[in-house]
Design an enzyme around this catalytic site. Structure first.
Site, mmCIF file in Angstrom:
data_model
loop_
_atom_site.group_PDB
_atom_site.id
_atom_site.type_symbol
_atom_site.label_atom_id
_atom_site.label_comp_id
_atom_site.label_asym_id
_atom_site.label_seq_id
_atom_site.Cartn_x
_atom_site.Cartn_y
_atom_site.Cartn_z
ATOM 1 N N LYS A 181 78.593 67.722 63.856
ATOM 2 C CA LYS A 181 77.140 67.614 64.049
ATOM 3 C C LYS A 181 76.636 68.740 64.944
ATOM 4 O O LYS A 181 75.639 69.395 64.640
ATOM 5 C CB LYS A 181 76.800 66.258 64.677
ATOM 6 C CG LYS A 181 75.380 66.165 65.237
ATOM 7 C CD LYS A 181 75.214 64.937 66.112
ATOM 8 C CE LYS A 181 73.861 64.910 66.814
ATOM 9 N NZ LYS A 181 73.773 65.875 67.940
ATOM 10 N N ASN A 182 77.311 68.968 66.072
ATOM 11 C CA ASN A 182 76.804 69.935 67.047
ATOM 12 C C ASN A 182 76.909 71.376 66.549
ATOM 13 O O ASN A 182 76.233 72.258 67.071
ATOM 14 C CB ASN A 182 77.514 69.766 68.391
ATOM 15 C CG ASN A 182 77.112 68.475 69.087
ATOM 16 O OD1 ASN A 182 76.066 67.909 68.797
ATOM 17 N ND2 ASN A 182 77.936 68.008 70.004
ATOM 18 N N ARG B 61 66.304 67.203 69.478
ATOM 19 C CA ARG B 61 66.514 68.250 70.479
ATOM 20 C C ARG B 61 66.943 69.566 69.855
ATOM 21 O O ARG B 61 66.498 70.640 70.260
ATOM 22 C CB ARG B 61 67.572 67.775 71.485
ATOM 23 C CG ARG B 61 67.957 68.821 72.520
ATOM 24 C CD ARG B 61 68.929 68.238 73.521
ATOM 25 N NE ARG B 61 70.139 67.743 72.913
ATOM 26 C CZ ARG B 61 71.292 68.403 72.893
ATOM 27 N NH1 ARG B 61 71.378 69.603 73.412
ATOM 28 N NH2 ARG B 61 72.360 67.874 72.334
ATOM 29 N N CYS C 213 67.986 62.295 71.999
ATOM 30 C CA CYS C 213 68.362 61.251 72.954
ATOM 31 C C CYS C 213 67.927 61.639 74.355
ATOM 32 O O CYS C 213 68.114 62.779 74.773
ATOM 33 C CB CYS C 213 69.882 61.054 72.948
ATOM 34 S SG CYS C 213 70.523 60.426 71.395
ATOM 35 N N ARG D 35 66.643 67.914 80.549
ATOM 36 C CA ARG D 35 67.397 68.991 79.900
ATOM 37 C C ARG D 35 66.501 70.218 79.930
ATOM 38 O O ARG D 35 65.848 70.541 78.944
ATOM 39 C CB ARG D 35 67.711 68.653 78.449
ATOM 40 C CG ARG D 35 68.498 67.388 78.222
ATOM 41 C CD ARG D 35 69.062 67.465 76.836
ATOM 42 N NE ARG D 35 69.501 66.168 76.356
ATOM 43 C CZ ARG D 35 70.509 65.999 75.530
ATOM 44 N NH1 ARG D 35 71.177 67.034 75.101
ATOM 45 N NH2 ARG D 35 70.843 64.820 75.096
ATOM 46 N N PRO D 36 66.436 70.903 81.047
ATOM 47 C CA PRO D 36 65.483 72.010 81.151
ATOM 48 C C PRO D 36 65.825 73.132 80.186
ATOM 49 O O PRO D 36 66.991 73.424 79.940
ATOM 50 C CB PRO D 36 65.647 72.471 82.608
ATOM 51 C CG PRO D 36 66.999 71.993 83.026
ATOM 52 C CD PRO D 36 67.247 70.736 82.260
ATOM 53 N N ILE D 37 64.770 73.750 79.614
ATOM 54 C CA ILE D 37 65.007 74.879 78.727
ATOM 55 C C ILE D 37 64.710 76.198 79.434
ATOM 56 O O ILE D 37 64.555 77.220 78.784
ATOM 57 C CB ILE D 37 64.187 74.757 77.426
ATOM 58 C CG1 ILE D 37 62.688 74.827 77.713
ATOM 59 C CG2 ILE D 37 64.539 73.507 76.658
ATOM 60 C CD1 ILE D 37 61.897 75.251 76.494
ATOM 61 N N ASP D 38 64.641 76.156 80.776
ATOM 62 C CA ASP D 38 64.325 77.387 81.500
ATOM 63 C C ASP D 38 65.361 78.482 81.254
ATOM 64 O O ASP D 38 65.020 79.671 81.213
ATOM 65 C CB ASP D 38 64.157 77.117 83.000
ATOM 66 C CG ASP D 38 65.336 76.388 83.623
ATOM 67 O OD1 ASP D 38 66.153 75.830 82.858
ATOM 68 O OD2 ASP D 38 65.444 76.361 84.857
ATOM 69 N N LEU D 39 66.651 78.090 81.055
ATOM 70 C CA LEU D 39 67.682 79.094 80.769
ATOM 71 C C LEU D 39 67.419 79.793 79.437
ATOM 72 O O LEU D 39 67.607 81.010 79.314
ATOM 73 C CB LEU D 39 69.062 78.434 80.703
ATOM 74 C CG LEU D 39 69.814 78.189 82.005
ATOM 75 C CD1 LEU D 39 71.140 77.524 81.694
ATOM 76 C CD2 LEU D 39 70.038 79.482 82.760
ATOM 77 N N ASP E 230 80.147 64.187 75.732
ATOM 78 C CA ASP E 230 79.841 63.338 74.580
ATOM 79 C C ASP E 230 80.935 62.307 74.295
ATOM 80 O O ASP E 230 80.712 61.385 73.507
ATOM 81 C CB ASP E 230 79.625 64.198 73.330
ATOM 82 C CG ASP E 230 78.222 64.785 73.268
ATOM 83 O OD1 ASP E 230 77.409 64.472 74.153
ATOM 84 O OD2 ASP E 230 77.941 65.564 72.338
ATOM 85 N N ILE F 124 77.944 66.790 83.673
ATOM 86 C CA ILE F 124 76.996 67.433 82.766
ATOM 87 C C ILE F 124 75.687 66.647 82.736
ATOM 88 O O ILE F 124 74.610 67.200 82.947
ATOM 89 C CB ILE F 124 77.574 67.529 81.332
ATOM 90 C CG1 ILE F 124 79.027 68.029 81.346
ATOM 91 C CG2 ILE F 124 76.690 68.406 80.459
ATOM 92 C CD1 ILE F 124 79.231 69.431 81.833
ATOM 93 N N ARG G 224 71.971 59.087 63.759
ATOM 94 C CA ARG G 224 71.690 60.505 64.018
ATOM 95 C C ARG G 224 72.965 61.341 64.001
ATOM 96 O O ARG G 224 72.911 62.540 63.738
ATOM 97 C CB ARG G 224 71.010 60.698 65.381
ATOM 98 C CG ARG G 224 69.523 60.357 65.425
ATOM 99 C CD ARG G 224 68.899 60.827 66.733
ATOM 100 N NE ARG G 224 69.358 62.166 67.017
ATOM 101 C CZ ARG G 224 69.992 62.525 68.147
ATOM 102 N NH1 ARG G 224 70.237 61.638 69.095
ATOM 103 N NH2 ARG G 224 70.393 63.775 68.325
#
Length: 422
Positions: free
Chosen positions: A22-23, A92, A116, A121-125, A305, A327, A397
């Site tokens: 999936k990932n 996501r 989920c 889960r910041p997207i600043d990176l 996970d 994490i 999912r």
């Protein structure tokens, strides 16, 4: 609305096959739009996240055909349509369209995604990397507008935190940027190697995937290819957990041992009886498991996970143990549900404390997220009596035909439609 009903206590035996990861899939699908001709992905899991991505591709005028786990993606007539709201926000992994649109068109409008909820889960990176490549970014109430008035250019990017998502998005954004991009402190997950393998087949020049430094030399165009997705190490770990807990003799096929080495090491420490083959794991009955402590880490450490699917197995083990998720420390929504079934677990700050063995009993529980759902399915297989799990859409999912696979092993499990009771 659906629910899973499990009548627990049944021993498992037989064999099942693991699907494509999936990932990986959720990154490879956005990557495919970078080609100038059709891309064929083999081993695609038939899960809700894949169908959500196919729906998003349709809005971009990308033709798809999905049958028998083979997905053909034809981006020949793709249009760069703004997607501030709606489907793009349903999962996501849709944020990978940011890097792909940046690479393909130099512009894009994307609404911040969901999926989920496991804490922030910041997207600043991601945005920092895009800016380093030359993008200009506006963030207005969760709608990200990307533009490149001066074009993209290769650069050196240091990831402040090891992040799979940011590493993937940076690769997608940099793959066509003129010059050389170097990503330092990159994530090393197998799914990143899989992405780089696909892109290199398409004509990209990516080196170092799977190490902490990835080097990308930008190319002008990418062409369509056929690619087989790696097996899903999280799905494999989930079924292995169930088999160690309740199996008499279970064989799980299409497994790459190196991808789950840290997980198998913990099972060895617990005293699980297993045979590791070239592409399979066989699990034999073990009645005297020992409790262990787990600390999740970026790959190749213990996967976050697999923290939740591993928890019911710890509950049938002897002794006291802890789980520390470095994490996602807020990944604890499964704990009150397990306690409702008779577990003895406490959340103490960022540490989960377990005492076993616990005698689990069937109860009505809710899957608040994908891996919490997998955890509750395994707990239901172990528990005496009947367990009803709602929130099943979260499980669907990420797991293909979970009911059929568990039935093949002898579990008593069924999925029922229920009226929305809210």
């Amino acid at each position: 609305m659906k629910k899973l009903v499990i009548r627990g206590g049944k021993r498992l035996s037989g064999e099942i096959n693991i699907n494509g990861a999936k990932n990986s899939t959720v990154a490879l699908i956005p990557a495919a739009i970078l080609a100038d001709s059709p891309v064929v992905l083999e081993g695609v899991p038939d899960i809700q996240d894949v169908h959500s991505l196919i729906n998003i591709l349709a809005d971009f005028n990308v033709a798809t055909d999905f049958r028998d786990n083979v997905l053909t993606i034809d981006p020949t007539h793709m249009a760069n349509i703004p997607m501030p709201h709606g489907k793009i926000q349903s999962l996501r992994a849709s944020y990978y369209f940011m890097g792909a649109l940046l690479s393909k068109f130099g512009t894009g409008v994307i609404g911040l995604p969901g999926g989920c909820f496991l804490g922030p889960r910041p997207i600043d990176l991601h945005l920092k990397a895009f800016r380093a490549l030359g993008a200009e970014i506006e963030d207005e109430f969760g709608v990200i507008t990307l533009s490149t008035p001066n074009g993209l250019a290769g650069t050196r990017i240091y990831m402040d935190v090891v992040s799979v998502g940011a590493t993937i998005n940076t690769i997608l954004g940099a793959v066509r940027a003129p010059g050389r991009t170097i990503i330092e402190n990159a994530a090393r997950e197998p799914e990143i190697i899989d992405l780089a393998t696909l892109l290199n087949k398409m004509g990209a020049k990516i080196r170092g995937a799977g190490t902490s430094e990835i080097r990308i030399d930008g190319v002008d165009h990418l062409t369509g290819v056929t690619h087989t997705i790696i097996p899903d190490r999280i799905e494999a770990g989930t079924y292995i957990s169930a088999a160690v807990a309740m199996g008499d003799h279970v064989r799980i096929n299409n497994v790459i041992y190196e991808h789950i080495e840290s997980f198998v090491a913990k099972l060895d420490e617990m005293g699980a009886k297993m045979e590791i083959g070239e592409d399979y794991v066989e699990i034999y009955r073990t009645d005297d498991l020992r409790m262990v402590s787990i600390k999740t880490q970026p790959y190749p450490g213990f996967a976050t996970d697999l923290q939740q699917p591993m928890t019911p197995l710890l509950l049938v083990s002897q002794g006291e143990g802890t789980i520390m998720d470095t994490i996602y420390p807020q990944r604890v929504n499964h704990i009150p549900e397990l306690n409702r079934m008779g577990a003895d677990i406490k959340v103490d700050g960022d540490i989960i404390r377990l005492t076993g063995p616990s005698k689990l009993s069937g109860a009505p529980v809710k899957a608040s997220d994908l891996r919490a759902g997998a955890c509750l399915v395994i707990a239901g297989l172990i528990a005496e009596g009947e367990t009803e799990i709602t929130g099943v859409e979260n499980i669907l999912r990420g797991y293909t035909n979970i009911v059929g696979k568990l039935r093949d092993l002898g579990a008593e499990i069924e999925m029922l439609d229920v009226a929305d009771e809210d």
